[in-house]
Motif scaffolding. Sequence first.
Motif, PDB file in Angstrom:
ATOM      1  N   ILE A   1       1.469   2.203  -3.331  1.00 28.42           N
ATOM      2  CA  ILE A   1       0.588   2.872  -4.432  1.00 28.42           C
ATOM      3  C   ILE A   1       0.158   4.236  -3.840  1.00 28.42           C
ATOM      4  O   ILE A   1       0.356   4.431  -4.990  1.00 28.42           O
ATOM      5  CB  ILE A   1      -0.850   1.526  -4.177  1.00 28.42           C
ATOM      6  N   PHE A   2       0.500   4.217  -2.414  1.00 24.16           N
ATOM      7  CA  PHE A   2      -0.204   5.878  -2.390  1.00 24.16           C
ATOM      8  C   PHE A   2       1.666   6.856  -2.722  1.00 24.16           C
ATOM      9  O   PHE A   2       1.306   7.524  -3.315  1.00 24.16           O
ATOM     10  CB  PHE A   2       0.472   5.852  -0.857  1.00 24.16           C
TER      11      PHE A   2
ATOM     12  N   ILE B   1      -7.814  -4.598  -3.512  1.00 22.46           N
ATOM     13  CA  ILE B   1      -8.136  -3.622  -3.856  1.00 22.46           C
ATOM     14  C   ILE B   1      -7.309  -3.135  -4.855  1.00 22.46           C
ATOM     15  O   ILE B   1      -8.395  -2.259  -5.817  1.00 22.46           O
ATOM     16  CB  ILE B   1      -6.366  -3.123  -2.354  1.00 22.46           C
ATOM     17  N   TRP B   2      -7.255  -4.041  -5.963  1.00 26.63           N
ATOM     18  CA  TRP B   2      -7.175  -3.689  -7.010  1.00 26.63           C
ATOM     19  C   TRP B   2      -8.069  -4.060  -7.611  1.00 26.63           C
ATOM     20  O   TRP B   2      -8.976  -3.051  -9.333  1.00 26.63           O
ATOM     21  CB  TRP B   2      -6.064  -5.276  -8.117  1.00 26.63           C
TER      22      TRP B   2
ATOM     23  N   LEU C   1      -5.797  13.676  -1.422  1.00 22.64           N
ATOM     24  CA  LEU C   1      -5.727  12.349  -1.273  1.00 22.64           C
ATOM     25  C   LEU C   1      -5.347  11.696  -0.585  1.00 22.64           C
ATOM     26  O   LEU C   1      -5.312  10.949   0.610  1.00 22.64           O
ATOM     27  CB  LEU C   1      -4.971  11.920  -3.028  1.00 22.64           C
TER      28      LEU C   1
ATOM     29  N   CYS D   1       1.627   7.117  -6.400  1.00 23.27           N
ATOM     30  CA  CYS D   1      -0.262   7.845  -7.225  1.00 23.27           C
ATOM     31  C   CYS D   1       0.011   9.074  -6.774  1.00 23.27           C
ATOM     32  O   CYS D   1      -0.317  10.207  -7.652  1.00 23.27           O
ATOM     33  CB  CYS D   1      -1.363   7.261  -6.716  1.00 23.27           C
TER      34      CYS D   1
ATOM     35  N   LYS E   1       1.375  -1.302  -0.105  1.00 23.81           N
ATOM     36  CA  LYS E   1      -0.030  -0.065   0.013  1.00 23.81           C
ATOM     37  C   LYS E   1       1.208   1.009   0.327  1.00 23.81           C
ATOM     38  O   LYS E   1       0.867   2.612  -0.826  1.00 23.81           O
ATOM     39  CB  LYS E   1      -0.507  -0.466   0.990  1.00 23.81           C
TER      40      LYS E   1
ATOM     41  N   LEU F   1       1.598  12.220  -9.070  1.00 26.36           N
ATOM     42  CA  LEU F   1       0.374  13.383  -9.564  1.00 26.36           C
ATOM     43  C   LEU F   1       0.756  14.919  -9.676  1.00 26.36           C
ATOM     44  O   LEU F   1       0.784  15.710 -10.164  1.00 26.36           O
ATOM     45  CB  LEU F   1      -1.062  13.154  -8.344  1.00 26.36           C
TER      46      LEU F   1
ATOM     47  N   ALA G   1      -7.549   1.486  -1.882  1.00 28.70           N
ATOM     48  CA  ALA G   1      -5.765   1.388  -1.471  1.00 28.70           C
ATOM     49  C   ALA G   1      -6.405   1.509   0.234  1.00 28.70           C
ATOM     50  O   ALA G   1      -5.873   0.585   1.116  1.00 28.70           O
ATOM     51  CB  ALA G   1      -4.787   1.458  -1.116  1.00 28.70           C
TER      52      ALA G   1
ATOM     53  N   SER H   1      -5.216   7.226 -10.422  1.00 31.62           N
ATOM     54  CA  SER H   1      -5.099   7.512  -9.300  1.00 31.62           C
ATOM     55  C   SER H   1      -5.700   7.311  -7.796  1.00 31.62           C
ATOM     56  O   SER H   1      -5.942   7.013  -6.734  1.00 31.62           O
ATOM     57  CB  SER H   1      -4.112   8.885  -9.296  1.00 31.62           C
ATOM     58  N   VAL H   2      -7.382   8.764  -8.326  1.00 33.28           N
ATOM     59  CA  VAL H   2      -7.654   8.365  -7.418  1.00 33.28           C
ATOM     60  C   VAL H   2      -8.738   7.218  -7.157  1.00 33.28           C
ATOM     61  O   VAL H   2      -8.330   5.976  -6.087  1.00 33.28           O
ATOM     62  CB  VAL H   2      -8.871   9.443  -7.997  1.00 33.28           C
TER      63      VAL H   2
ATOM     64  N   LEU I   1      -7.069   3.379  -7.288  1.00 32.50           N
ATOM     65  CA  LEU I   1      -6.651   3.409  -6.849  1.00 32.50           C
ATOM     66  C   LEU I   1      -5.652   3.836  -5.464  1.00 32.50           C
ATOM     67  O   LEU I   1      -6.127   2.723  -4.144  1.00 32.50           O
ATOM     68  CB  LEU I   1      -4.492   3.421  -6.860  1.00 32.50           C
ATOM     69  N   VAL I   2      -6.016   4.839  -5.231  1.00 33.82           N
ATOM     70  CA  VAL I   2      -5.931   5.805  -3.576  1.00 33.82           C
ATOM     71  C   VAL I   2      -6.358   5.119  -2.112  1.00 33.82           C
ATOM     72  O   VAL I   2      -6.991   5.340  -1.753  1.00 33.82           O
ATOM     73  CB  VAL I   2      -5.285   7.103  -3.719  1.00 33.82           C
TER      74      VAL I   2
END
Lengths: 188, 60
Positions: A44-45, B30-31, A149, A48, A41, A52, B21, B14-15, B17-18
Amino acid sequence: MPVSKSTEPQDTLELKDLAFAGVLAWLIPGAGHFYQGRHAKATIFCACILGLFVFGMTLGDGRVVYAQWEPAKYRRWPYLCQVGVGLPSLPALVTSYRGADTFFGTKMYTVPDWNSPGPDMPSELDELHNSLNRRFEMGTVYTMIAGLLNILVIYDAVAGPAYGLSRRRPPDEDDKQAAKKEPTAAEA
Amino acid sequence: MQNDFWYAIPLIVSVSLVYAATRHEEMSLIWRHALRAGTWILGLMSLILAVLFVISNYIV
């Protein structure tokens, strides 16, 4: 160690040092989760949100993240969202506080001059909008969304995943359901 | 010809995925949630685009 209840395969999720993880999560997106050992995780964070932010900065030539409160007409409201990204957006506060015109020799994070140098002459802010056109707003939006986010990410680091309203039935109900079905299967 | 709609793709990805998650711990969930969320966002935005297109070209 604080524990949050889970409805996923693992029964409980142990989170390490919530306050410190939260601060880390704000400073660098994903760092709080790396600290807690939630590496997937965290990746991912980090990818992303920082992706961005960097893309937004690239779109805006590094001029879309700056902190300005006065005068009220040119107050930079988007910065209230951009600051959510943490360390990558903090140089804007420093340059604004110091009134600096440059940031390590560049114009990044600096407040564009809104005063016109002369009659019918565009200000630095006008020139920025003219040269970047839609990219200025696009870059602003990207960096704002990155900051917003990260607020979700900070919550996840401090309180664990925000599971949905649907819950698994408690194990004893599952057993009752299975028990009810077994005689039927036996009869069949 | 430049198409600004492409700028929406990294945002949607991105939105989704975040958000996904922050709702789960298990990667497969998650996916799956991210795919569902991204599809929802794309579909909703497409619907809004269609409505605005009709309004701007046939009504106003």
